[in-house]
Enzyme design. Structure first.
Site, PDB file in Angstrom:
ATOM      1  N   GLY A   1       4.100  -3.937   4.110  1.00  0.00           N
ATOM      2  CA  GLY A   1       4.385  -5.317   3.737  1.00  0.00           C
ATOM      3  C   GLY A   1       3.955  -6.332   4.778  1.00  0.00           C
ATOM      4  CG  ASP A  15      -1.422   0.280   8.039  1.00  0.00           C
ATOM      5  OD1 ASP A  15      -2.305   1.129   8.289  1.00  0.00           O
ATOM      6  OD2 ASP A  15      -0.220   0.571   7.904  1.00  0.00           O
ATOM      7  CE  LYS A  45       0.855   1.610   4.322  1.00  0.00           C
ATOM      8  NZ  LYS A  45       1.364   2.979   4.626  1.00  0.00           N
ATOM      9  N   GLY A  63       7.322   1.830   5.010  1.00  0.00           N
ATOM     10  CA  GLY A  63       6.072   2.578   4.940  1.00  0.00           C
ATOM     11  C   GLY A  63       5.141   2.060   3.861  1.00  0.00           C
ATOM     12  CG  LEU A  64       6.354   0.767   0.575  1.00  0.00           C
ATOM     13  CD1 LEU A  64       7.361   0.120  -0.373  1.00  0.00           C
ATOM     14  CD2 LEU A  64       5.494   1.781  -0.182  1.00  0.00           C
TER      15      LEU A  64
END
Length: 293
Positions: free
Chosen positions: A100, A135, A11, A97-98
């Site tokens: 995972g 998240d 994301k 910050g993705l």
């Protein structure tokens, strides 16, 4: 079915506003979140007990991994006597910050639901997801969503236009907790998210949407890691319509109008940072054989 392999999509945050802080210290957010084609491959098979293998030395393969916690919670809550073996092929950069880890956890919940034929509703899976991490609910649903609360309250949005995203992950890391601790209450507000949503609903192209990108955490992370500001400048100089840091960083995202321009930037700077070309996708979990959830 005894085994399944799923794509766990990463994301990015297209906006990130902090609107307040709870008594327990968690910050309240408004963020437009977007799934992207970059993904981990998560293979899940029935087994005895719980086993997790990850092909990245920096990622724990025990209770400290969100995928492990997701599997543990699922098996306990559903009351399944069997176990599971999980193998994760990491393609999403770690501590970037993705999302995972959250994506992997979401894939585990979906995979176990299918393997054991439990037929859980999206709401039931979502309840498990939020218990694992803030998240994880977004990664379960994916696409383009407004995330509120601590990230678990989701509202679907119209899909973003097609386009090319260049992700730049500098060879540095930042503590998410430290970034939030340094964030000053005077920066709280909803400016970026609402402006982006208004433009998105009106069907605006990337040239206009890129003007609405905004992440309130950038001001903090840029102080800790000047590389964030450096790469944002390089992306803009290289033809990006706009840039934004994803999450608390340090990955910076550039929106490019064409593949050739994105490839030119990648060719120019590859080797000085991790540079990945990707695109938006409309789901959080996909089938590894090409089909999507």
């Amino acid at each position: 079915m005894d085994e399944i392999c799923l794509k766990a999509y990463a994301k990015i945050n297209l906006t990130l506003d902090v609107v307040g802080r709870r008594a327990d210290g968690y910050h309240l957010l408004q963020s437009v979140m977007q799934s992207i084609a970059l993904c981990d491959l998560v293979k899940i098979r029935k087994g005895n007990g719980l086993r997790l293998a990850v092909d990245h030395p920096g990622v724990p393969a025990d209770v400290h991994n969100t995928a492990w916690r997701a599997a543990e919670l699922f098996l306990k809550r559903i009351g399944i006597q069997g176990g599971v073996e999980i193998d994760i092929d990491k393609q999403i950069p770690v501590a970037a910050g993705l999302g995972g880890g959250s994506a992997d956890a979401a894939a585990v919940l979906v995979g176990l639901d299918r393997l054991y034929g439990t037929g859980l509703t999206p709401e039931e899976l979502g309840d498990m997801a939020v218990a694992v991490g803030a998240d994880v609910p977004f990664c379960l649903q994916g696409g383009t969503q407004l995330a509120e609360g601590i990230g678990e309250q989701l509202t679907p949005l119209p899909p973003v236009p097609g386009g090319w995203l260049v992700l730049v992950k500098p060879p540095v890391e930042v503590s998410t907790a430290q970034v939030y601790q340094k964030l000053k209450p005077g920066t709280f507000g909803t400016g970026s998210s609402q402006a982006f949503i208004d433009a998105l609903v009106q069907g605006a192209p990337w040239a206009r949407l890129a003007e609405k990108l905004g992440n309130v955490l950038e001001s903090v992370t840029e102080e800790l890691l000047p590389e964030v500001r450096l790469w944002k400048g390089r992306l803009l100089d290289g033809g990006a319509l706009g840039t934004i840091m994803s999450g608390s960083g340090p990955t910076v995202v550039g929106i490019f109008p064409t593949l050739s321009e994105a490839q030119h930037f990648q060719g120019r700077w590859q080797g000085q940072a991790g540079i990945i070309l990707t695109q938006p996708v409309g789901q959080g979990i996909g089938e590894a054989n090409g089909g999507d959830r």
